[in-house]
Motif scaffolding. Sequence first.
Motif, PDB file in Angstrom:
ATOM      1  N   UNK A 106       0.805  -1.221   0.000  1.00  0.00           N
ATOM      2  CA  UNK A 106       0.000   0.000   0.000  1.00  0.00           C
ATOM      3  C   UNK A 106       0.837   1.269   0.000  1.00  0.00           C
ATOM      4  N   UNK A 107       2.133   1.135   0.100  1.00  0.00           N
ATOM      5  CA  UNK A 107       2.977   2.324   0.192  1.00  0.00           C
ATOM      6  C   UNK A 107       2.800   3.303  -0.956  1.00  0.00           C
ATOM      7  N   UNK A 108       2.623   2.836  -2.184  1.00  0.00           N
ATOM      8  CA  UNK A 108       2.508   3.800  -3.295  1.00  0.00           C
ATOM      9  C   UNK A 108       1.197   4.579  -3.345  1.00  0.00           C
ATOM     10  N   UNK A 109       0.244   4.248  -2.517  1.00  0.00           N
ATOM     11  CA  UNK A 109      -1.060   4.917  -2.588  1.00  0.00           C
ATOM     12  C   UNK A 109      -1.092   6.140  -1.691  1.00  0.00           C
ATOM     13  N   UNK A 110      -1.198   7.322  -2.248  1.00  0.00           N
ATOM     14  CA  UNK A 110      -1.229   8.548  -1.431  1.00  0.00           C
ATOM     15  C   UNK A 110      -2.367   8.571  -0.412  1.00  0.00           C
ATOM     16  N   UNK A 111      -3.458   7.886  -0.697  1.00  0.00           N
ATOM     17  CA  UNK A 111      -4.619   7.932   0.193  1.00  0.00           C
ATOM     18  C   UNK A 111      -4.330   7.336   1.561  1.00  0.00           C
ATOM     19  N   UNK A 112      -3.285   6.535   1.680  1.00  0.00           N
ATOM     20  CA  UNK A 112      -2.970   5.925   2.963  1.00  0.00           C
ATOM     21  C   UNK A 112      -2.202   6.823   3.913  1.00  0.00           C
ATOM     22  N   UNK A 113      -1.806   7.971   3.443  1.00  0.00           N
ATOM     23  CA  UNK A 113      -0.978   8.871   4.252  1.00  0.00           C
ATOM     24  C   UNK A 113      -1.832   9.976   4.857  1.00  0.00           C
ATOM     25  N   UNK A 114      -1.621  10.194   6.133  1.00  0.00           N
ATOM     26  CA  UNK A 114      -2.429  11.175   6.849  1.00  0.00           C
ATOM     27  C   UNK A 114      -1.802  12.567   6.852  1.00  0.00           C
ATOM     28  N   UNK A 115      -0.508  12.616   6.776  1.00  0.00           N
ATOM     29  CA  UNK A 115       0.173  13.892   6.925  1.00  0.00           C
ATOM     30  C   UNK A 115       1.145  14.091   5.772  1.00  0.00           C
ATOM     31  N   UNK A 116       1.222  15.348   5.335  1.00  0.00           N
ATOM     32  CA  UNK A 116       2.090  15.696   4.210  1.00  0.00           C
ATOM     33  C   UNK A 116       2.885  16.953   4.540  1.00  0.00           C
ATOM     34  N   UNK A 117       4.085  16.997   4.016  1.00  0.00           N
ATOM     35  CA  UNK A 117       4.864  18.224   4.097  1.00  0.00           C
ATOM     36  C   UNK A 117       4.499  19.168   2.961  1.00  0.00           C
ATOM     37  N   UNK A 118       5.161  20.303   2.952  1.00  0.00           N
ATOM     38  CA  UNK A 118       4.829  21.334   1.976  1.00  0.00           C
ATOM     39  C   UNK A 118       5.522  21.120   0.636  1.00  0.00           C
ATOM     40  N   UNK A 119       6.502  20.249   0.608  1.00  0.00           N
ATOM     41  CA  UNK A 119       7.202  19.947  -0.631  1.00  0.00           C
ATOM     42  C   UNK A 119       8.462  20.779  -0.811  1.00  0.00           C
ATOM     43  N   UNK A 120       9.392  20.202  -1.545  1.00  0.00           N
ATOM     44  CA  UNK A 120      10.631  20.902  -1.871  1.00  0.00           C
ATOM     45  C   UNK A 120      10.975  20.609  -3.332  1.00  0.00           C
ATOM     46  N   UNK A 121      11.371  21.629  -4.053  1.00  0.00           N
ATOM     47  CA  UNK A 121      11.595  21.514  -5.492  1.00  0.00           C
ATOM     48  C   UNK A 121      12.978  20.961  -5.794  1.00  0.00           C
ATOM     49  N   UNK A 122      13.011  19.994  -6.679  1.00  0.00           N
ATOM     50  CA  UNK A 122      14.274  19.466  -7.203  1.00  0.00           C
ATOM     51  C   UNK A 122      14.294  19.718  -8.702  1.00  0.00           C
ATOM     52  N   UNK A 123      15.310  20.423  -9.150  1.00  0.00           N
ATOM     53  CA  UNK A 123      15.475  20.731 -10.563  1.00  0.00           C
ATOM     54  C   UNK A 123      16.737  20.060 -11.069  1.00  0.00           C
ATOM     55  N   UNK A 124      16.625  19.369 -12.192  1.00  0.00           N
ATOM     56  CA  UNK A 124      17.781  18.704 -12.793  1.00  0.00           C
ATOM     57  C   UNK A 124      17.935  19.261 -14.206  1.00  0.00           C
ATOM     58  N   UNK A 125      18.990  20.009 -14.385  1.00  0.00           N
ATOM     59  CA  UNK A 125      19.152  20.693 -15.666  1.00  0.00           C
ATOM     60  C   UNK A 125      20.612  21.029 -15.903  1.00  0.00           C
ATOM     61  N   UNK A 126      21.003  20.932 -17.151  1.00  0.00           N
ATOM     62  CA  UNK A 126      22.369  21.320 -17.505  1.00  0.00           C
ATOM     63  C   UNK A 126      22.417  22.783 -17.909  1.00  0.00           C
TER      64      UNK A 126
END
Length: 126
Positions: A106-126
Amino acid sequence: QVQLVEAGGGSVQPGGSLTLSCAASGGTLSDYTLSWFRRVPGKEREFVAGLRWRDGHTSRADSVKGRFTSSRDKPKNTIYLQMRNLHSADAAVYYCAAGPRLIVSSLPRPSGYHYWGQGTQVTVSS
């Protein structure tokens, strides 16, 4: 109530490395799995990796195996996502999430998670 705060995002070149952190507070983590998801605009959230707090057991998506590693610092209530050999396809907003009593399937299902962080951006670019 568990609060999650991510840090460590940034911009790297293809092939580079980056380590994200997620600090948890406000609750007991013993029954939780803390996982990383990522999302790009127009797509669904994608499971990246998970770490079961009780015993440290980790799981990863096939797309990141061999490149991404989850770890934790128990005294700091913090998990990490070490990312290496980053590809342009890894560029996304990365979110930390906490869910109680999750089984591996069930780990891949977002619905199983109760709490979330605000997110952090990762950019991969040359």
